[in-house]
Design a protein around this motif. Structure first.
Motif, short mmCIF file in Angstrom:
data_model
loop_
_atom_site.label_atom_id
_atom_site.label_comp_id
_atom_site.label_asym_id
_atom_site.label_seq_id
_atom_site.Cartn_x
_atom_site.Cartn_y
_atom_site.Cartn_z
N MET A 36 38.82 38.41 37.59
CA MET A 36 39.76 38.04 36.54
C MET A 36 41.16 37.95 37.17
SD MET A 36 40.81 40.21 33.09
CE MET A 36 39.23 40.00 32.34
N PRO A 37 41.83 36.81 36.97
CA PRO A 37 43.19 36.70 37.50
C PRO A 37 44.11 37.77 36.91
CG PRO A 37 42.37 34.55 36.79
CD PRO A 37 41.37 35.59 36.35
N ALA A 38 45.12 38.15 37.69
CA ALA A 38 46.01 39.25 37.31
C ALA A 38 46.72 38.98 35.99
CB ALA A 38 47.03 39.50 38.42
N ARG A 39 47.11 37.75 35.74
CA ARG A 39 47.81 37.44 34.48
C ARG A 39 46.89 37.66 33.28
NH1 ARG A 39 52.46 35.42 34.21
NH2 ARG A 39 53.64 34.72 35.98
N GLU A 40 45.64 37.27 33.41
CA GLU A 40 44.69 37.49 32.32
C GLU A 40 44.44 38.99 32.12
OE1 GLU A 40 41.08 35.23 32.71
OE2 GLU A 40 42.20 33.41 33.17
N LYS A 41 44.38 39.72 33.24
CA LYS A 41 44.18 41.16 33.14
C LYS A 41 45.37 41.82 32.46
CE LYS A 41 42.73 45.15 35.67
NZ LYS A 41 42.03 45.66 36.82
N LEU A 42 46.58 41.36 32.78
CA LEU A 42 47.78 41.89 32.13
C LEU A 42 47.73 41.62 30.62
CD1 LEU A 42 50.51 43.31 32.31
CD2 LEU A 42 51.55 41.09 32.83
N GLN A 43 47.34 40.41 30.24
CA GLN A 43 47.24 40.09 28.81
C GLN A 43 46.20 40.98 28.14
OE1 GLN A 43 49.07 37.73 26.80
NE2 GLN A 43 48.12 39.16 25.37
N GLU A 44 45.09 41.21 28.80
CA GLU A 44 44.05 42.08 28.25
C GLU A 44 44.58 43.50 28.05
OE1 GLU A 44 40.12 44.11 30.04
OE2 GLU A 44 40.14 41.93 30.15
N GLN A 45 45.33 43.99 29.03
CA GLN A 45 45.87 45.34 28.93
C GLN A 45 46.95 45.44 27.85
OE1 GLN A 45 46.90 45.84 33.03
NE2 GLN A 45 44.90 46.65 33.55
N VAL A 46 47.72 44.40 27.69
CA VAL A 46 48.71 44.37 26.59
C VAL A 46 47.99 44.44 25.26
CG1 VAL A 46 50.39 42.89 25.42
CG2 VAL A 46 50.55 43.22 27.89
N THR A 50 46.62 53.34 30.04
CA THR A 50 46.75 51.88 29.93
C THR A 50 48.04 51.42 30.60
OG1 THR A 50 45.48 51.89 27.87
CG2 THR A 50 46.80 49.93 28.33
N LEU A 51 49.11 52.16 30.41
CA LEU A 51 50.37 51.81 31.05
C LEU A 51 50.25 51.87 32.57
CD1 LEU A 51 52.85 53.64 28.65
CD2 LEU A 51 52.63 51.16 28.95
N ARG A 52 49.52 52.86 33.10
CA ARG A 52 49.31 52.95 34.55
C ARG A 52 48.54 51.72 35.05
NH1 ARG A 52 47.48 57.89 33.38
NH2 ARG A 52 49.02 59.51 33.47
N ASN A 53 47.55 51.28 34.28
CA ASN A 53 46.80 50.07 34.65
C ASN A 53 47.73 48.86 34.68
OD1 ASN A 53 44.38 51.46 34.85
ND2 ASN A 53 43.76 50.98 32.76
N ILE A 54 48.65 48.82 33.75
CA ILE A 54 49.61 47.71 33.71
C ILE A 54 50.49 47.73 34.95
CG2 ILE A 54 51.64 46.84 32.49
CD1 ILE A 54 50.11 47.52 29.86
N VAL A 55 50.91 48.91 35.40
CA VAL A 55 51.73 49.01 36.62
C VAL A 55 50.97 48.42 37.80
CG1 VAL A 55 52.75 50.62 38.28
CG2 VAL A 55 53.10 50.98 35.85
N ASN A 67 49.93 43.71 41.45
CA ASN A 67 49.05 42.65 41.93
C ASN A 67 49.66 41.27 41.71
OD1 ASN A 67 47.17 44.53 42.75
ND2 ASN A 67 45.94 44.36 40.89
N ILE A 68 50.46 41.14 40.67
CA ILE A 68 51.13 39.87 40.39
C ILE A 68 52.31 39.67 41.35
CG2 ILE A 68 52.49 38.62 38.66
CD1 ILE A 68 50.77 39.90 36.51
N GLY A 69 52.79 40.79 41.89
CA GLY A 69 53.92 40.71 42.81
C GLY A 69 55.22 41.14 42.18
#
Length: 88
Positions: free
Chosen positions: A1-11, A75-80, A85-87
């Motif tokens: 899963m691309p990092a942006r999609e993962k970020l959206q999922e975590q949000v 969840t916040l740690r996962n977002i970090v 990963n996104i840079g």
């Protein structure tokens, strides 16, 4: 899963946790909602134009939620990690 999609999922997970968790003090709820708004803005921006301070904001939020709301803190740690990963 691309990092942006993962970020959206975590949000999305964080939004669900915000709705399901025991009531938060107004100040914490507002801070978390502001952070969610920043994440959503991040998703719209190109990585090169994103401010690096968002990671610092998330790390501070982790500290604020760690004791009373460990699920939100996790969840916040996962977002970090995902932001890294996104840079960002």
């Amino acid at each position: 899963m691309p990092a942006r999609e993962k970020l959206q999922e975590q949000v999305n997970i964080l939004r669900e946790q915000l709705e399901q968790d025991p009531p938060l003090p107004l100040e914490k709820r507002q801070a978390l909602e502001a952070l969610l708004a920043k994440f959503e803005l991040q998703l719209e921006l190109e990585p090169a134009t994103q401010p690096p301070s968002i990671s610092d904001d998330v790390n501070r939020a982790v500290e604020g939620f760690e004791l009373d709301h460990p699920g939100i803190a996790a969840t916040l740690r996962n977002i970090v990690v995902t932001l890294g990963n996104i840079g960002i």
